[in-house]
Design an enzyme around this catalytic site. Structure first.
Site, PDB file in Angstrom:
ATOM      1  N   TYR A 151       0.850  -1.205   0.000  1.00  0.00           N
ATOM      2  CA  TYR A 151       0.000   0.000   0.000  1.00  0.00           C
ATOM      3  C   TYR A 151       0.882   1.251   0.000  1.00  0.00           C
ATOM      4  CZ  TYR A 151      -3.332   3.611   1.349  1.00  0.00           C
ATOM      5  OH  TYR A 151      -4.079   4.759   1.368  1.00  0.00           O
ATOM      6  N   PRO A 181      -3.307  12.630   3.046  1.00  0.00           N
ATOM      7  CA  PRO A 181      -3.886  12.637   4.398  1.00  0.00           C
ATOM      8  C   PRO A 181      -3.276  11.561   5.299  1.00  0.00           C
ATOM      9  CG  PRO A 181      -5.580  12.348   2.668  1.00  0.00           C
ATOM     10  CD  PRO A 181      -4.238  12.063   2.063  1.00  0.00           C
ATOM     11  N   VAL A 184      -7.983   8.965   8.321  1.00  0.00           N
ATOM     12  CA  VAL A 184      -9.317   9.527   8.051  1.00  0.00           C
ATOM     13  C   VAL A 184     -10.320   8.405   8.288  1.00  0.00           C
ATOM     14  CG1 VAL A 184     -10.730  10.818   6.409  1.00  0.00           C
ATOM     15  CG2 VAL A 184      -8.236  10.729   6.085  1.00  0.00           C
TER      16      VAL A 184
HETATM   17  P1  NDP Z   1     -13.513   4.558   1.073  1.00  0.00           P
HETATM   18  O1  NDP Z   1     -13.342   3.090   1.097  1.00  0.00           O
HETATM   19  O2  NDP Z   1     -14.573   5.166   1.920  1.00  0.00           O
HETATM   20  O3  NDP Z   1     -13.723   5.056  -0.431  1.00  0.00           O
HETATM   21  C1  NDP Z   1     -12.969   4.521  -1.495  1.00  0.00           C
HETATM   22  C2  NDP Z   1     -13.619   4.911  -2.795  1.00  0.00           C
HETATM   23  O4  NDP Z   1     -12.826   4.384  -3.887  1.00  0.00           O
HETATM   24  C3  NDP Z   1     -15.019   4.320  -2.957  1.00  0.00           C
HETATM   25  O5  NDP Z   1     -15.863   5.311  -3.493  1.00  0.00           O
HETATM   26  C4  NDP Z   1     -14.829   3.193  -3.956  1.00  0.00           C
HETATM   27  O6  NDP Z   1     -16.002   3.049  -4.737  1.00  0.00           O
HETATM   28  C5  NDP Z   1     -13.682   3.736  -4.805  1.00  0.00           C
HETATM   29  N1  NDP Z   1     -12.988   2.678  -5.522  1.00  0.00           N
HETATM   30  C6  NDP Z   1     -12.246   1.668  -4.985  1.00  0.00           C
HETATM   31  N2  NDP Z   1     -11.809   0.851  -5.951  1.00  0.00           N
HETATM   32  C7  NDP Z   1     -12.286   1.354  -7.130  1.00  0.00           C
HETATM   33  C8  NDP Z   1     -12.189   0.954  -8.477  1.00  0.00           C
HETATM   34  N3  NDP Z   1     -11.484  -0.127  -8.828  1.00  0.00           N
HETATM   35  N4  NDP Z   1     -12.789   1.698  -9.432  1.00  0.00           N
HETATM   36  C9  NDP Z   1     -13.502   2.801  -9.082  1.00  0.00           C
HETATM   37  N5  NDP Z   1     -13.617   3.241  -7.824  1.00  0.00           N
HETATM   38  C10 NDP Z   1     -13.025   2.523  -6.853  1.00  0.00           C
HETATM   39  O7  NDP Z   1     -12.076   5.155   1.476  1.00  0.00           O
HETATM   40  P2  NDP Z   1     -11.516   6.652   1.527  1.00  0.00           P
HETATM   41  O8  NDP Z   1     -12.544   7.637   1.181  1.00  0.00           O
HETATM   42  O9  NDP Z   1     -10.807   6.797   2.807  1.00  0.00           O
HETATM   43  O10 NDP Z   1     -10.404   6.559   0.383  1.00  0.00           O
HETATM   44  C11 NDP Z   1     -10.281   7.494  -0.663  1.00  0.00           C
HETATM   45  C12 NDP Z   1      -8.824   7.675  -1.000  1.00  0.00           C
HETATM   46  O11 NDP Z   1      -8.142   8.251   0.100  1.00  0.00           O
HETATM   47  C13 NDP Z   1      -8.076   6.387  -1.341  1.00  0.00           C
HETATM   48  O12 NDP Z   1      -7.220   6.636  -2.430  1.00  0.00           O
HETATM   49  C14 NDP Z   1      -7.249   6.127  -0.075  1.00  0.00           C
HETATM   50  O13 NDP Z   1      -6.104   5.380  -0.354  1.00  0.00           O
HETATM   51  C15 NDP Z   1      -6.936   7.542   0.344  1.00  0.00           C
HETATM   52  N6  NDP Z   1      -6.558   7.755   1.730  1.00  0.00           N
HETATM   53  C16 NDP Z   1      -7.390   7.350   2.740  1.00  0.00           C
HETATM   54  C17 NDP Z   1      -7.015   7.561   4.060  1.00  0.00           C
HETATM   55  C18 NDP Z   1      -7.834   7.078   5.199  1.00  0.00           C
HETATM   56  O14 NDP Z   1      -7.275   6.988   6.329  1.00  0.00           O
HETATM   57  N7  NDP Z   1      -9.099   6.774   5.034  1.00  0.00           N
HETATM   58  C19 NDP Z   1      -5.770   8.289   4.368  1.00  0.00           C
HETATM   59  C20 NDP Z   1      -4.993   8.642   3.241  1.00  0.00           C
HETATM   60  C21 NDP Z   1      -5.395   8.411   1.979  1.00  0.00           C
HETATM   61  P3  NDP Z   1     -16.629   1.671  -5.265  1.00  0.00           P
HETATM   62  O15 NDP Z   1     -16.338   0.622  -4.236  1.00  0.00           O
HETATM   63  O16 NDP Z   1     -18.088   2.000  -5.416  1.00  0.00           O
HETATM   64  O17 NDP Z   1     -15.959   1.444  -6.576  1.00  0.00           O
HETATM   65  C1  8X3 Z   2      -4.416   5.749   4.793  1.00  0.00           C
HETATM   66  C2  8X3 Z   2      -3.652   6.124   6.008  1.00  0.00           C
HETATM   67  O1  8X3 Z   2      -2.068   5.213   7.749  1.00  0.00           O
HETATM   68  O2  8X3 Z   2      -4.104   3.967   7.327  1.00  0.00           O
HETATM   69  O3  8X3 Z   2      -3.667   5.982   3.650  1.00  0.00           O
HETATM   70  O4  8X3 Z   2      -2.294   3.957   5.728  1.00  0.00           O
HETATM   71  S1  8X3 Z   2      -3.002   4.743   6.724  1.00  0.00           S
END
Ligand code: NDP
Ligand code: 8X3
Length: 250
Positions: A151, A181, A184
């Protein structure tokens, strides 16, 4: 950014992407809402007072992405902002025990998926001489943590790709930004642990994580800077987090 920009958000069906849709809708933006779960996108579309279209797609499927984007009609094809947000983590296992299907899902979504969407969108932006690509990386792209090698590598790739894109579109008027971020609370950890909500909840136990809305606020702020201002990178942490592995829990 134009007064009523057209914004494409990937991963708009949940978490940060959904919050971005709400944040841009508040500004009167036109929205292109992309993700795999059509029902969630349609529910969001119905809830938002915004001119919008849903684009059900899997970012891993390059041909499907190109076809979906080519099918956008005016005014939705005149994209001002791309929020490359779709992404996931799968598993938290030491690399020697890693599940290769998890690796494929992460690399195909977080790296190839970003490329699949960015290439066709940015070509249009360069041709129009304006646009903004904002990609959601992670603190995990800046630091590695145990069990997170793949990841973290995928998010490090996001930072390198956006740095390279910034060089390759220099002079075109297109801006390129990454927002990284920390923790989250979204469905992220539920997805990571295959629906194990108890294990997912422990990730945020005892601390105050960021909310999806906090990240969306930063995305919108970055997009709203004057056209000559390019926020290249932003690291956005909860106050209870100092690094990928240092958190304050009570
Ligand atoms: P969620 O799981 O809540 O949302 C992820 C989103 O990505 C969903 O809408 C999902 O939609 C979509 N998705 C996943 N795989 C696919 C695919 N193959 N094609 C199209 N859409 C896809 O997580 P977050 O909102 O937290 O994540 C959003 C981003 O933020 C990610 O890139 C994550 O790595 C990043 N991030 C998150 C952090 C956290 O702590 N939560 C911290 C740092 C970064 P669906 O399943 O409907 O396709
Ligand atoms: C998401 C933040 O620390 O869970 O990218 O990997 S962490």
């Amino acid at each position: 950014m134009r007064q009523h920009p057209t914004v494409l958000i990937t991963g708009a069906s949940s978490g940060i992407g959904e919050a971005c849709a709400r944040a841009f809708a508040e500004r009167g933006a036109r929205l292109v809402l992309a993700a795999r779960r059509r029902d969630r996108l349609e529910a969001l579309q119905a809830a938002l007072a915004a001119d919008s279209v849903v684009l059900p797609l899997d970012v891993r499927d390059r041909a499907a992405v190109e076809e979906a984007l080519a099918g956008l009609t005016p005014p939705f094809d005149d994209l001002d902002v791309l929020v490359n947000n779709a992404g996931l983590a799968a598993g938290l296992d030491p690399l020697p025990e890693g599940d290769v299907d998890h690796w494929d899902r992460m690399l195909d979504t977080n790296v190839r998926g970003v490329l699949n969407v960015t290439r066709p969108v940015v070509r249009g932006m360069v041709a129009r001489g304006r646009g903004h690509v904002i990609t959601i990386g992670s603190i995990a792209g800046q630091e590695t943590y145990p069990g997170g090698a793949v990841y973290c590598a995928s998010k490090a790739a996001v930072d390198r790709l956006t740095e390279g894109l910034r060089m390759d579109v220099l002079g075109s008027g297109v801006r390129v930004s990454t927002i990284d971020p920390g923790l989250v609370e979204t469905e992220f950890s539920i997805v990571r642990f295959d629906g194990d909500t108890e294990r997912a909840g422990k990730v945020y136990e005892g601390l105050t994580p960021l909310r999806a809305e906090d990240v969306a606020d930063a995305v919108r702020w970055v997009a709203e800077r004057p056209g000559h201002v390019q926020v290249a990178e932003m690291l956005l942490l909860p106050t209870d987090q100092a690094s990928a592995t240092r958190t304050a829990r009570r």
